[in-house]
Design a protein around this motif. Structure first.
Motif, PDB file in Angstrom:
ATOM      1  N   LEU A  81     -13.034  11.672  -7.590  1.00 24.05           N
ATOM      2  CA  LEU A  81     -14.364  11.521  -7.001  1.00 24.05           C
ATOM      3  C   LEU A  81     -14.192  11.825  -5.514  1.00 24.05           C
ATOM      4  O   LEU A  81     -13.474  11.102  -4.814  1.00 24.05           O
ATOM      5  CB  LEU A  81     -14.886  10.098  -7.193  1.00 24.05           C
ATOM      6  N   ILE A  82     -14.853  12.882  -5.044  1.00 20.91           N
ATOM      7  CA  ILE A  82     -14.583  13.362  -3.687  1.00 20.91           C
ATOM      8  C   ILE A  82     -15.865  13.424  -2.861  1.00 20.91           C
ATOM      9  O   ILE A  82     -16.839  14.078  -3.233  1.00 20.91           O
ATOM     10  CB  ILE A  82     -13.917  14.746  -3.720  1.00 20.91           C
ATOM     11  N   ASP A  83     -15.816  12.746  -1.750  1.00 24.38           N
ATOM     12  CA  ASP A  83     -16.911  12.764  -0.776  1.00 24.38           C
ATOM     13  C   ASP A  83     -16.575  13.821   0.279  1.00 24.38           C
ATOM     14  O   ASP A  83     -15.607  13.670   1.025  1.00 24.38           O
ATOM     15  CB  ASP A  83     -17.039  11.375  -0.142  1.00 24.38           C
ATOM     16  N   GLY A  84     -17.374  14.891   0.327  1.00 26.61           N
ATOM     17  CA  GLY A  84     -17.118  15.939   1.314  1.00 26.61           C
ATOM     18  C   GLY A  84     -17.259  17.332   0.730  1.00 26.61           C
ATOM     19  O   GLY A  84     -17.532  17.504  -0.457  1.00 26.61           O
ATOM     20  N   GLU A  85     -17.047  18.323   1.580  1.00 18.36           N
ATOM     21  CA  GLU A  85     -17.236  19.729   1.185  1.00 18.36           C
ATOM     22  C   GLU A  85     -15.949  20.280   0.550  1.00 18.36           C
ATOM     23  O   GLU A  85     -15.237  21.092   1.117  1.00 18.36           O
ATOM     24  CB  GLU A  85     -17.648  20.558   2.394  1.00 18.36           C
ATOM     25  N   PHE A  86     -15.700  19.841  -0.666  1.00 17.67           N
ATOM     26  CA  PHE A  86     -14.474  20.200  -1.375  1.00 17.67           C
ATOM     27  C   PHE A  86     -14.385  21.705  -1.653  1.00 17.67           C
ATOM     28  O   PHE A  86     -13.297  22.273  -1.691  1.00 17.67           O
ATOM     29  CB  PHE A  86     -14.401  19.401  -2.676  1.00 17.67           C
ATOM     30  N   SER A  87     -15.517  22.356  -1.845  1.00 15.33           N
ATOM     31  CA  SER A  87     -15.517  23.792  -2.173  1.00 15.33           C
ATOM     32  C   SER A  87     -14.912  24.636  -1.056  1.00 15.33           C
ATOM     33  O   SER A  87     -14.468  25.761  -1.294  1.00 15.33           O
ATOM     34  CB  SER A  87     -16.943  24.274  -2.463  1.00 15.33           C
ATOM     35  N   LYS A  88     -14.882  24.095   0.168  1.00 10.31           N
ATOM     36  CA  LYS A  88     -14.329  24.839   1.305  1.00 10.31           C
ATOM     37  C   LYS A  88     -12.845  24.538   1.537  1.00 10.31           C
ATOM     38  O   LYS A  88     -12.220  25.124   2.424  1.00 10.31           O
ATOM     39  CB  LYS A  88     -15.112  24.511   2.581  1.00 10.31           C
ATOM     40  N   GLU A  89     -12.300  23.611   0.766  1.00 11.17           N
ATOM     41  CA  GLU A  89     -10.923  23.157   0.987  1.00 11.17           C
ATOM     42  C   GLU A  89      -9.976  23.789  -0.046  1.00 11.17           C
ATOM     43  O   GLU A  89      -9.528  23.144  -0.991  1.00 11.17           O
ATOM     44  CB  GLU A  89     -10.856  21.629   0.898  1.00 11.17           C
ATOM     45  N   GLU A  90      -9.621  25.062   0.159  1.00 13.08           N
ATOM     46  CA  GLU A  90      -8.790  25.770  -0.816  1.00 13.08           C
ATOM     47  C   GLU A  90      -7.405  25.149  -0.945  1.00 13.08           C
ATOM     48  O   GLU A  90      -6.851  25.063  -2.048  1.00 13.08           O
ATOM     49  CB  GLU A  90      -8.684  27.249  -0.444  1.00 13.08           C
ATOM     50  N   ASN A  91      -6.821  24.738   0.152  1.00 12.58           N
ATOM     51  CA  ASN A  91      -5.490  24.151   0.091  1.00 12.58           C
ATOM     52  C   ASN A  91      -5.508  22.819  -0.645  1.00 12.58           C
ATOM     53  O   ASN A  91      -4.620  22.530  -1.465  1.00 12.58           O
ATOM     54  CB  ASN A  91      -4.923  23.957   1.497  1.00 12.58           C
ATOM     55  N   LEU A  92      -6.518  22.008  -0.394  1.00 14.55           N
ATOM     56  CA  LEU A  92      -6.642  20.722  -1.071  1.00 14.55           C
ATOM     57  C   LEU A  92      -6.877  20.926  -2.571  1.00 14.55           C
ATOM     58  O   LEU A  92      -6.362  20.159  -3.395  1.00 14.55           O
ATOM     59  CB  LEU A  92      -7.766  19.906  -0.449  1.00 14.55           C
ATOM     60  N   GLN A  93      -7.646  21.952  -2.919  1.00 13.95           N
ATOM     61  CA  GLN A  93      -7.862  22.269  -4.336  1.00 13.95           C
ATOM     62  C   GLN A  93      -6.531  22.553  -5.022  1.00 13.95           C
ATOM     63  O   GLN A  93      -6.265  22.071  -6.136  1.00 13.95           O
ATOM     64  CB  GLN A  93      -8.790  23.479  -4.470  1.00 13.95           C
ATOM     65  N   MET A  94      -5.685  23.337  -4.371  1.00 13.22           N
ATOM     66  CA  MET A  94      -4.378  23.674  -4.930  1.00 13.22           C
ATOM     67  C   MET A  94      -3.502  22.431  -5.047  1.00 13.22           C
ATOM     68  O   MET A  94      -2.789  22.247  -6.040  1.00 13.22           O
ATOM     69  CB  MET A  94      -3.689  24.732  -4.069  1.00 13.22           C
ATOM     70  N   ILE A  95      -3.563  21.557  -4.040  1.00 16.55           N
ATOM     71  CA  ILE A  95      -2.761  20.331  -4.053  1.00 16.55           C
ATOM     72  C   ILE A  95      -3.137  19.451  -5.246  1.00 16.55           C
ATOM     73  O   ILE A  95      -2.267  18.953  -5.964  1.00 16.55           O
ATOM     74  CB  ILE A  95      -2.941  19.552  -2.736  1.00 16.55           C
ATOM     75  N   LEU A  96      -4.429  19.265  -5.470  1.00 13.90           N
ATOM     76  CA  LEU A  96      -4.866  18.381  -6.551  1.00 13.90           C
ATOM     77  C   LEU A  96      -4.502  18.940  -7.916  1.00 13.90           C
ATOM     78  O   LEU A  96      -4.090  18.194  -8.818  1.00 13.90           O
ATOM     79  CB  LEU A  96      -6.372  18.135  -6.466  1.00 13.90           C
ATOM     80  N   GLU A  97      -4.637  20.259  -8.080  1.00 15.03           N
ATOM     81  CA  GLU A  97      -4.255  20.854  -9.359  1.00 15.03           C
ATOM     82  C   GLU A  97      -2.742  20.765  -9.553  1.00 15.03           C
ATOM     83  O   GLU A  97      -2.261  20.414 -10.632  1.00 15.03           O
ATOM     84  CB  GLU A  97      -4.711  22.309  -9.448  1.00 15.03           C
ATOM     85  N   GLY A  98      -1.977  21.079  -8.500  1.00 13.66           N
ATOM     86  CA  GLY A  98      -0.531  20.990  -8.593  1.00 13.66           C
ATOM     87  C   GLY A  98      -0.071  19.569  -8.858  1.00 13.66           C
ATOM     88  O   GLY A  98       0.878  19.322  -9.611  1.00 13.66           O
ATOM     89  N   ARG A  99      -0.754  18.616  -8.269  1.00 12.81           N
ATOM     90  CA  ARG A  99      -0.445  17.187  -8.430  1.00 12.81           C
ATOM     91  C   ARG A  99      -0.543  16.774  -9.902  1.00 12.81           C
ATOM     92  O   ARG A  99       0.330  16.078 -10.428  1.00 12.81           O
ATOM     93  CB  ARG A  99      -1.453  16.406  -7.586  1.00 12.81           C
ATOM     94  N   SER A 100      -1.627  17.202 -10.560  1.00 14.12           N
ATOM     95  CA  SER A 100      -1.810  16.847 -11.967  1.00 14.12           C
ATOM     96  C   SER A 100      -0.865  17.640 -12.861  1.00 14.12           C
ATOM     97  O   SER A 100      -0.345  17.116 -13.849  1.00 14.12           O
ATOM     98  CB  SER A 100      -3.269  17.083 -12.396  1.00 14.12           C
TER      99      SER A 100
END
Length: 440
Positions: free
Chosen positions: A295-314
């Motif tokens: 559950l993410i509060d914020g503009e997640f669509s603009k955070e490409e690095n964070l997207q990669m981190i979360l997918e890699g994390r899982s």
């Protein structure tokens, strides 16, 4: 379900990837399949695309099936996608997913390429399925693709029900909390953060299972990870602040959900402290098999690095990523959809379909733990127990067979005969699977 398959392989019906489509046709006879061999017949489609629009209009789901070539999809599929865009074919509201085969070398970039183009054309994307070249020949691989297909069908059904509710044709069902599964929500939400707090409240209401919240704001960390390696040899952290006990309680849950606000392009300092301190687990995937969500509060669509981190994390953790709900209104899941996906993943025991992040990360840790097993004793025992030491050097029969084939290919007299039989030989095991000679 009406399915349009866009086969991007230049081998057409002889593609290894396409055998997975044939397998699904056999296992799901009530689903209707229409196939466009985009890769093998790209010259034909260059001349006439008139039949594609009608096939798209008929379909409920578009499936892109292709082998991964050099970080991305084959050039023939690139061209076919360009032709669809040039023709202005209407994909609005269509669901799209993808099935690929490769050795998992940058399958993530190939999948991202298809997802981005699908979004360009107005489609709703469903996370794709990435398989190794011979996964379908094993019972495990067959069960994984069947589970994946049922998941796709569920998402489409769920989407239709949500649409009907929005049209006032139905009411949202009242959810009674079941104690069968327990979900823990880990957050760093402050009292002032009303947006994130409301997301957590809404998620818990939508979730059909019992849940409780662990707020990291209420825990007094004595400090961040020092990298002292005390836990590797002694088995516990040098800090005596109760984190070990807190972590074990969290990890007993059937699923862990993370709720945070984006801070400085990350999950924030407090969450990073929480993550770093988990090194007391060493390199052991102690929550492997447990689905997760965000559950993410914020503009997640603009955070490409964070997207990669979360997918890699899982991926590296072996956790099925059920959903990511955001409040930005761009992409992502709505909270109810995210809760429904997580519930489905729990009930159906969804397991992570490994991609480059998972395969690559685990191989690095595999080699590290094996080399340092004298120090990383607990990690070494975990890797042996879960059969994570899958070194290719131990596959003696495969190595010898490949040496024999290579030798025959280097001999002028046998080269032509071997090449002529290669495609037939590669497809023969799949024919046995598709026609039921192998366990499902």
């Amino acid at each position: 379900m009406r399915v349009l398959v866009i086969n991007g392989s230049p081998k057409g019906k002889n593609s290894i990837t396409y055998q997975t489509i044939r397998f699904l046709q056999k296992k799901f006879p009530k689903d209707e399949f229409d196939v466009i061999h985009a890769g093998a017949q790209i010259g034909v489609w260059e001349q006439d695309m008139s039949g594609v629009a009608a096939s798209v209009k008929w379909a409920q789901l578009i499936v892109f099936a292709y082998p991964v070539y050099a970080f991305i999809a084959p050039s023939q599929l690139h061209r076919f996608i360009a032709l669809m865009k040039e023709q202005g074919i209407d994909f609005t509201g269509k669901y799209a997913t993808q099935i690929t085969t490769s050795k998992h070398f940058y399958d993530v970039t190939a999948h991202r390429y298809i997802e981005e183009n699908c979004k360009d054309m107005g489609m709703c994307t469903i996370r794709g399925f990435s398989a190794d070249m011979d996964d379908l020949l094993a019972k495990k691989g067959q069960l994984e693709v069947i589970t994946y297909w049922n998941y796709v069908k569920h998402i489409i059904k769920q989407g239709q029900e949500a649409y009907e509710e929005r049209q006032g044709q139905d009411k949202a069902p009242t959810r009674e909390k079941s104690e069968k599964y327990h979900v823990v929500i880990v957050t760093d939400c402050t009292k002032e953060n009303r947006r994130l707090r409301q997301m957590i409240v809404d998620f818990r209401k939508a979730l059909p299972f019992a849940s409780h919240v662990v707020n990291l704001q209420n825990f007094s960390f004595r400090g961040g990870c020092l990298g002292c390696f005390h836990c590797a040899t002694e088995g516990d952290c040098v800090y005596q602040d109760g984190f070990h006990e807190l972590l074990r309680k969290i990890q007993k849950a059937d699923s862990i959900v993370y709720a945070f606000s984006i801070k400085d392009h990350s999950m924030g300092t407090l969450f990073k402290t929480y993550d770093d301190r988990q090194f007391c687990n060493g390199h052991r995937m102690v929550t492997m098999g447990k689905p997760t969500a965000y559950l993410i509060d914020g503009e997640f669509s603009k955070e490409e690095n964070l997207q990669m981190i979360l997918e890699g994390r899982s991926q590296v953790g072996g956790n099925f990523l059920a959903g990511i709900a955001t409040n930005e209104g761009v992409g992502g899941d709505c909270i109810r959809t995210c809760a429904d996906k997580l519930a489905y993943a729990l009930v159906h025991r969804m397991r992570v379909n490994e991609n480059f992040y998972g395969i690559g990360g685990k191989k690095i840790f595999r080699d590290l733990v094996y080399e340092m097993q004298g120090i990383m004793h607990a990690d070494h025992q975990f890797y042996k127990k879960h059969q994570l030491y899958d070194f290719p050097q131990k596959k003696i029969r495969t190595l010898l067979f490949m040496k024999l084939v290579g030798m025959l290919l280097r001999m002028p007299k046998s080269k032509a005969a071997v090449q002529a039989k290669m495609t037939e030989g590669m497809l023969e095991p799949y024919e046995k699977v598709i026609h039921g000679s192998t366990l499902e």
